[in-house]
Structure formats: C-alpha cells, structure tokens
Design a protein around this motif. Structure first.
Motif, PDB file in Angstrom:
ATOM      1  N   CYS A   1      28.681   0.986 -28.022  1.00 47.13           N
ATOM      2  CA  CYS A   1      27.436   1.053 -27.005  1.00 47.13           C
ATOM      3  C   CYS A   1      26.741   0.371 -27.944  1.00 47.13           C
ATOM      4  CB  CYS A   1      26.980   1.625 -26.380  1.00 47.13           C
ATOM      5  SG  CYS A   1      25.227   1.314 -25.267  1.00 47.13           S
ATOM      6  N   ASN A   2      25.662  -0.837 -28.081  1.00 47.13           N
ATOM      7  CA  ASN A   2      25.149  -1.219 -29.135  1.00 47.13           C
ATOM      8  C   ASN A   2      23.802  -0.493 -28.718  1.00 47.13           C
ATOM      9  OD1 ASN A   2      24.258  -2.351 -26.344  1.00 47.13           O
ATOM     10  ND2 ASN A   2      24.240  -4.469 -26.721  1.00 47.13           N
ATOM     11  N   TYR A   3      23.672   0.152 -28.121  1.00 46.92           N
ATOM     12  CA  TYR A   3      22.108   0.970 -27.842  1.00 46.92           C
ATOM     13  C   TYR A   3      22.514   2.944 -28.146  1.00 46.92           C
ATOM     14  CZ  TYR A   3      19.457  -2.217 -25.225  1.00 46.92           C
ATOM     15  OH  TYR A   3      18.632  -2.883 -24.842  1.00 46.92           O
ATOM     16  N   ALA A   4      21.489   3.740 -28.091  1.00 50.98           N
ATOM     17  CA  ALA A   4      21.832   5.279 -28.916  1.00 50.98           C
ATOM     18  C   ALA A   4      21.056   5.734 -27.822  1.00 50.98           C
ATOM     19  CB  ALA A   4      22.019   5.593 -30.102  1.00 50.98           C
ATOM     20  N   CYS A   5      20.504   5.386 -26.779  1.00 53.34           N
ATOM     21  CA  CYS A   5      20.108   5.860 -25.725  1.00 53.34           C
ATOM     22  C   CYS A   5      19.567   7.411 -25.620  1.00 53.34           C
ATOM     23  CB  CYS A   5      20.016   5.604 -24.976  1.00 53.34           C
ATOM     24  SG  CYS A   5      19.784   4.428 -23.871  1.00 53.34           S
ATOM     25  N   THR A   6      18.072   7.742 -26.327  1.00 52.37           N
ATOM     26  CA  THR A   6      17.985   9.344 -26.746  1.00 52.37           C
ATOM     27  C   THR A   6      18.721  10.736 -25.452  1.00 52.37           C
ATOM     28  OG1 THR A   6      16.121   9.512 -25.202  1.00 52.37           O
ATOM     29  CG2 THR A   6      15.693   8.941 -27.716  1.00 52.37           C
ATOM     30  N   TYR A   7      18.217  10.025 -23.791  1.00 52.24           N
ATOM     31  CA  TYR A   7      19.263  11.386 -23.596  1.00 52.24           C
ATOM     32  C   TYR A   7      21.145  10.882 -23.507  1.00 52.24           C
ATOM     33  CZ  TYR A   7      19.123   6.809 -20.741  1.00 52.24           C
ATOM     34  OH  TYR A   7      19.288   5.569 -20.067  1.00 52.24           O
ATOM     35  N   CYS A   8      21.448  10.221 -24.078  1.00 51.50           N
ATOM     36  CA  CYS A   8      23.042   9.788 -23.578  1.00 51.50           C
ATOM     37  C   CYS A   8      23.389  10.420 -25.413  1.00 51.50           C
ATOM     38  CB  CYS A   8      23.871   8.169 -23.730  1.00 51.50           C
ATOM     39  SG  CYS A   8      25.544   8.305 -23.455  1.00 51.50           S
ATOM     40  N   VAL A   9      22.421   9.866 -26.066  1.00 53.84           N
ATOM     41  CA  VAL A   9      23.083  10.399 -27.673  1.00 53.84           C
ATOM     42  C   VAL A   9      22.293  10.650 -28.685  1.00 53.84           C
ATOM     43  CG1 VAL A   9      24.188   9.029 -29.680  1.00 53.84           C
ATOM     44  CG2 VAL A   9      24.447   8.095 -28.137  1.00 53.84           C
ATOM     45  N   PRO A  10      22.890  12.265 -28.582  1.00 54.22           N
ATOM     46  CA  PRO A  10      21.701  13.288 -28.867  1.00 54.22           C
ATOM     47  C   PRO A  10      21.030  12.496 -30.750  1.00 54.22           C
ATOM     48  CG  PRO A  10      23.898  14.025 -29.435  1.00 54.22           C
ATOM     49  CD  PRO A  10      23.897  12.836 -29.184  1.00 54.22           C
ATOM     50  N   ASP A  11      22.663  12.185 -31.628  1.00 57.50           N
ATOM     51  CA  ASP A  11      21.528  11.988 -32.678  1.00 57.50           C
ATOM     52  C   ASP A  11      20.899  11.406 -33.360  1.00 57.50           C
ATOM     53  OD1 ASP A  11      24.080  10.608 -32.448  1.00 57.50           O
ATOM     54  OD2 ASP A  11      25.526  11.999 -33.784  1.00 57.50           O
TER      55      ASP A  11
ATOM     56  N   ILE B   1      17.790   6.835 -11.400  1.00 63.98           N
ATOM     57  CA  ILE B   1      18.700   7.339 -11.810  1.00 63.98           C
ATOM     58  C   ILE B   1      17.650   9.510 -11.819  1.00 63.98           C
ATOM     59  CG2 ILE B   1      20.787   8.809 -12.355  1.00 63.98           C
ATOM     60  CD1 ILE B   1      21.407   5.225 -13.649  1.00 63.98           C
ATOM     61  N   GLU B   2      18.254  10.427 -11.352  1.00 64.82           N
ATOM     62  CA  GLU B   2      17.422  11.115 -11.854  1.00 64.82           C
ATOM     63  C   GLU B   2      18.473  11.657 -13.009  1.00 64.82           C
ATOM     64  OE1 GLU B   2      16.164  14.683  -8.128  1.00 64.82           O
ATOM     65  OE2 GLU B   2      18.173  15.081  -8.647  1.00 64.82           O
ATOM     66  N   LEU B   3      17.748  12.371 -14.155  1.00 63.73           N
ATOM     67  CA  LEU B   3      18.374  12.761 -15.268  1.00 63.73           C
ATOM     68  C   LEU B   3      19.685  13.611 -14.962  1.00 63.73           C
ATOM     69  CD1 LEU B   3      18.371  12.329 -18.426  1.00 63.73           C
ATOM     70  CD2 LEU B   3      16.609  15.232 -18.613  1.00 63.73           C
ATOM     71  N   MET B   4      20.658  13.685 -15.813  1.00 66.08           N
ATOM     72  CA  MET B   4      21.823  14.081 -15.399  1.00 66.08           C
ATOM     73  C   MET B   4      22.418  15.782 -16.490  1.00 66.08           C
ATOM     74  SD  MET B   4      23.760  11.680 -14.417  1.00 66.08           S
ATOM     75  CE  MET B   4      25.404  12.390 -13.011  1.00 66.08           C
ATOM     76  N   ARG B   5      22.613  16.614 -16.075  1.00 66.66           N
ATOM     77  CA  ARG B   5      22.911  17.394 -17.476  1.00 66.66           C
ATOM     78  C   ARG B   5      24.125  16.834 -18.130  1.00 66.66           C
ATOM     79  NH1 ARG B   5      22.626  22.270 -14.329  1.00 66.66           N
ATOM     80  NH2 ARG B   5      22.920  21.104 -12.026  1.00 66.66           N
ATOM     81  N   MET B   6      24.138  16.125 -18.482  1.00 64.73           N
ATOM     82  CA  MET B   6      25.865  15.140 -19.485  1.00 64.73           C
ATOM     83  C   MET B   6      25.465  16.255 -20.942  1.00 64.73           C
ATOM     84  SD  MET B   6      27.385  12.595 -17.246  1.00 64.73           S
ATOM     85  CE  MET B   6      28.703  13.279 -17.557  1.00 64.73           C
ATOM     86  N   GLY B   7      26.976  15.814 -21.473  1.00 64.78           N
ATOM     87  CA  GLY B   7      26.454  15.686 -23.128  1.00 64.78           C
ATOM     88  C   GLY B   7      25.702  17.396 -23.578  1.00 64.78           C
TER      89      GLY B   7
ATOM     90  N   LEU C   1      23.011  19.213 -21.296  1.00 61.14           N
ATOM     91  CA  LEU C   1      23.769  20.313 -20.895  1.00 61.14           C
ATOM     92  C   LEU C   1      23.681  21.727 -21.234  1.00 61.14           C
ATOM     93  CD1 LEU C   1      26.367  21.459 -18.359  1.00 61.14           C
ATOM     94  CD2 LEU C   1      27.710  21.638 -20.698  1.00 61.14           C
ATOM     95  N   ASN C   2      23.313  22.009 -22.250  1.00 67.95           N
ATOM     96  CA  ASN C   2      23.245  23.101 -22.232  1.00 67.95           C
ATOM     97  C   ASN C   2      21.380  23.709 -23.216  1.00 67.95           C
ATOM     98  OD1 ASN C   2      24.844  24.783 -21.144  1.00 67.95           O
ATOM     99  ND2 ASN C   2      26.156  23.301 -23.294  1.00 67.95           N
ATOM    100  N   GLY C   3      21.186  22.148 -23.827  1.00 69.15           N
ATOM    101  CA  GLY C   3      19.806  22.446 -24.239  1.00 69.15           C
ATOM    102  C   GLY C   3      18.739  22.143 -23.531  1.00 69.15           C
ATOM    103  N   GLN C   4      17.764  22.275 -24.080  1.00 75.33           N
ATOM    104  CA  GLN C   4      16.252  22.381 -23.554  1.00 75.33           C
ATOM    105  C   GLN C   4      15.571  20.829 -23.390  1.00 75.33           C
ATOM    106  OE1 GLN C   4      14.478  25.438 -23.061  1.00 75.33           O
ATOM    107  NE2 GLN C   4      12.652  23.758 -22.085  1.00 75.33           N
ATOM    108  N   GLY C   5      16.568  19.914 -24.159  1.00 75.69           N
ATOM    109  CA  GLY C   5      15.328  18.494 -23.361  1.00 75.69           C
ATOM    110  C   GLY C   5      16.146  18.403 -21.894  1.00 75.69           C
ATOM    111  N   PHE C   6      17.062  18.725 -21.122  1.00 76.04           N
ATOM    112  CA  PHE C   6      17.427  18.586 -19.819  1.00 76.04           C
ATOM    113  C   PHE C   6      15.915  18.784 -18.966  1.00 76.04           C
ATOM    114  CE2 PHE C   6      18.469  19.503 -15.306  1.00 76.04           C
ATOM    115  CZ  PHE C   6      18.363  18.264 -15.022  1.00 76.04           C
ATOM    116  N   GLN C   7      15.629  20.409 -18.954  1.00 78.54           N
ATOM    117  CA  GLN C   7      14.318  20.948 -18.858  1.00 78.54           C
ATOM    118  C   GLN C   7      12.876  20.363 -18.909  1.00 78.54           C
ATOM    119  OE1 GLN C   7      14.852  23.207 -16.642  1.00 78.54           O
ATOM    120  NE2 GLN C   7      17.381  24.114 -17.120  1.00 78.54           N
ATOM    121  N   THR C   8      12.714  20.060 -20.484  1.00 84.70           N
ATOM    122  CA  THR C   8      11.597  18.773 -20.400  1.00 84.70           C
ATOM    123  C   THR C   8      11.567  17.794 -19.675  1.00 84.70           C
ATOM    124  OG1 THR C   8      12.358  19.898 -23.031  1.00 84.70           O
ATOM    125  CG2 THR C   8      10.622  18.322 -22.905  1.00 84.70           C
ATOM    126  N   ASP C   9      12.828  17.266 -19.877  1.00 92.14           N
ATOM    127  CA  ASP C   9      12.457  15.757 -19.246  1.00 92.14           C
ATOM    128  C   ASP C   9      12.919  15.288 -18.188  1.00 92.14           C
ATOM    129  OD1 ASP C   9      11.446  14.470 -21.014  1.00 92.14           O
ATOM    130  OD2 ASP C   9      13.402  13.985 -22.148  1.00 92.14           O
TER     131      ASP C   9
END
Ligand code: SAM
Length: 320
Positions: free
Chosen positions: A21-31, A185-191, A194-202
């Motif tokens: 992918c030519n993007y690295a979206c924050t919710y898809c790619v952590p690093d 699209i409601e944010l999905m608990r993927m990658g 799944l377990n990080g704080q990011g899902f609850q925050t966003d």
C-alpha cells in the motif's frame, strides 16, 4: 451449494491484489511504515484462475478488487480486464484513490460500474496525518473524473475520535452534493487495535455518528439488501448514507463474503486468521481441483463467526 445452518453461503468474493500500500494509515499500520507486498504473491493470471475456480465451486456472482492498495500493482490492468470478462453480476473496486489519475483510462475501458474510494478527511494536512502519505487534491480530482465518466462512486470514511471527528458532517455534505453515498465504517479491532488503547480512544459508535449528523440533517432508516454490510439512511431530497456498524450492529449473521489474499489463501471470516492455501489448485485439472476446493470451502464457511470479535491480522493482509 455450500450453505451453513444460518443460511449463509459464499456469494461475494473480495480479492486482495497485493498487500502493498502507498499509504500507512494510522489505524491500519502502527509503525508508519508503508506496506510491502507479501512474499510469494500470485501474479495476475494466477489470481484470475483462482477466481474462476472459486466461481465454479461456489457460484460467486459478486467480486470486489481490493488490497493493500490494488492500484499500486502492475497486476491491476490485466486482472481487472480478466474478471470483467467472467460474466459476474457485479465487479467493484476499493481504492484509496491516489493513483486514480494514472489508472483512469483502464478503469473506464474495463466497463466497471462501481468504485469505493476511501477518504477520511477533507482537510489536506489532516489527510497526510492520517494516511501518512498522499495528496488530497489528487484523490478529489480522481473522484470527479470517475463521476464525469458515469461511474458510481461510494466514499468510505473511518471516523476516529482523535483525528477526524470534525469531518463527519463536512464529508457528508461533500458526498451529498455530488450524489455519492458516504459509508462511515466503524473502527474495527484489527491488527494493533485488537489489544491496544487506540481502539478505545478512537472508536465512534453508530449512535454517536447519528447524533452528530442529526444536528444538521433529518434522516430515516431505509432498506439495505439482505447481505449488505451497511445500515442505510435516507435524507429526504438529498441522498443516502450508510454506516458499516461492525460493533453496534454486526452483520455477521448474513455475511456472504469470502476473501482471497494476494498470496493465494482464502479466508472465510474477517474475524478469523484461519486460512487455506488454494494457489496450488489452479495448476490441477478441474476434476481434482474442484472436490478439494469444495472441502476447503466447507471449512472456510465454518470459520464464519456470529459477531465480529476482532482479529490480530491487519486488514490489508486479508483484503479490506
Ligand atoms: N487500499 C484500499 C483502500 O484504501 O480502500 C483498499 C484496502 S483498505 C484495507 C480497505 C478499507 O479498510 C479502507 O476503507 C480502510 O479505511 C478500511 N480499514 C482499514 N483498517 C480498518 C480498521 N481497523 N477499521 C475500519 N476500517 C479499516
């Protein structure tokens, strides 16, 4: 035909052309690193043969080309032309739109009628913060050119509390003005979510989305096809928008989707990393390949969950 006890069968095939992918979206790619293609990806003709086999084995009549980002791979043109010749009821494409200007002609020539463009904000700087790449004006120009060519466009937006919540209504304004159906699209608990704080925050729920939208628009819930992923709403005299409410109103019980990854695995469920390799079957004669595929598909259908539980595999690998 393979059907489970809920009456689910495979009808929609999503093919990930490449994991790159030519993007690295924050919710898809952590690093923040842009994604590379998977090892041992199938080429365009192998993926096409796999689709033909799956069509024979399941009666799949709808296909969506996705990724990764499907427009970054040289496979795109041949694969698109190939699947358009298969007589499927519906072929569609999901893209981030960055390479639409480059691929516009082949898209129009192919005769494809429906394209979903993922777009999370109308603010150029915020766009680069979320996608960590790309250029907003290029995507908007690409969308306009598709509309001018008579192609039906939907826009996918992932609302994120910390990043684009203020875009929820402006994105709807933009889409309604152009006759585009917006899909939140409601944010999905993927990658990493799944377990990080990011899902609850966003995470922003369907209820919160509707609250925001109701400050500007009146709407009523409207019909959606049986196996649609989206809950749809009509704004009288203006248009329709949808919410893919994985958390608030999961659609798993009527899911008809099957996924084929770029390296030749099929996945029966987005919420399961269980997969089966079918890349070898395309080299077998059909009297051997088809019975083996039927067995594999029985297993893939059994993988379907009753509700989305999250998955450690990121979307780009399975094909969003
Ligand atoms: N690159 C293409 C695109 O951007 O449309 C296709 C692949 S992308 C994985 C497909 C869709 O999945 C995009 O709309 C993206 O926003 C969405 N997506 C990715 N990760 C997600 C997540 N954790 N929750 C919700 N949607 C997600």
């Amino acid at each position: 035909m393979i059907v489970d006890r809920l009456g689910r069968r495979f009808r929609n095939l999503r093919v990930s052309l490449t994991a790159a992918c030519n993007y690295a979206c924050t919710y898809c790619v952590p690093d923040g690193k842009r994604l590379l293609k998977a090892r041992n990806e199938l080429d365009a003709s192998e993926l096409y043969e796999a689709v033909k086999l799956l069509k024979q084995a399941t009666g799949i009549d709808k296909l969506r080309i996705t990724g990764g980002e499907p427009l970054v791979t040289p496979k795109f043109d041949d694969f698109l032309m190939g699947v358009m010749s298969l007589g499927l009821q519906d072929v569609s494409l999901t893209t981030n739109g960055q390479l639409l200007p480059r691929k516009h002609d082949v898209i129009v020539q192919s005769g494809i009628r429906r394209i979903n463009v993922s777009l999370d904000t109308l603010d150029p700087q915020n766009f680069r913060t979320i996608a960590r790449s790309g250029d907003l004006a290029t995507v908007l120009g690409g969308i306009d050119a598709l509309l001018d060519a008579g192609i039906r466009v939907k826009v996918n937006m992932v609302p994120l509390r910390s990043q684009n919540a203020d875009d929820i209504v402006p994105m709807l304004d933009y889409c309604l003005e152009r006759g585009i159906e917006l899909r939140y699209i409601e944010l999905m608990r993927m990658g990493h979510l799944l377990n990080g704080q990011g899902f609850q925050t966003d995470f922003i729920s369907m209820e919160s989305l509707l609250d925001r939208i109701s400050e500007k628009y009146e709407f009523t819930r409207t019909d959606a096809p049986y196996d649609s992923t989206a809950v749809r709403f009509q704004i009288p005299g203006k248009g329709v928008f949808g919410i893919i409410a994985n958390e608030s109103e999961p659609f798993c019980r009527s899911c008809t989707r099957l996924r084929l990854s770029s390296d030749g695995y099929i996945y029966g469920c987005l919420s399961s990393s269980r997969r089966q390799f079918i890349g070898d079957l395309i080299h077998e004669p059909s009297h051997i390949a088809l019975p083996r595929l039927q067995n594999i598909l029985v297993g893939a259908l059994a993988d379907k969950k009753l509700a989305f539980q999250g998955e450690v595999t990121v979307m780009k690998l399975i094909g969003g």
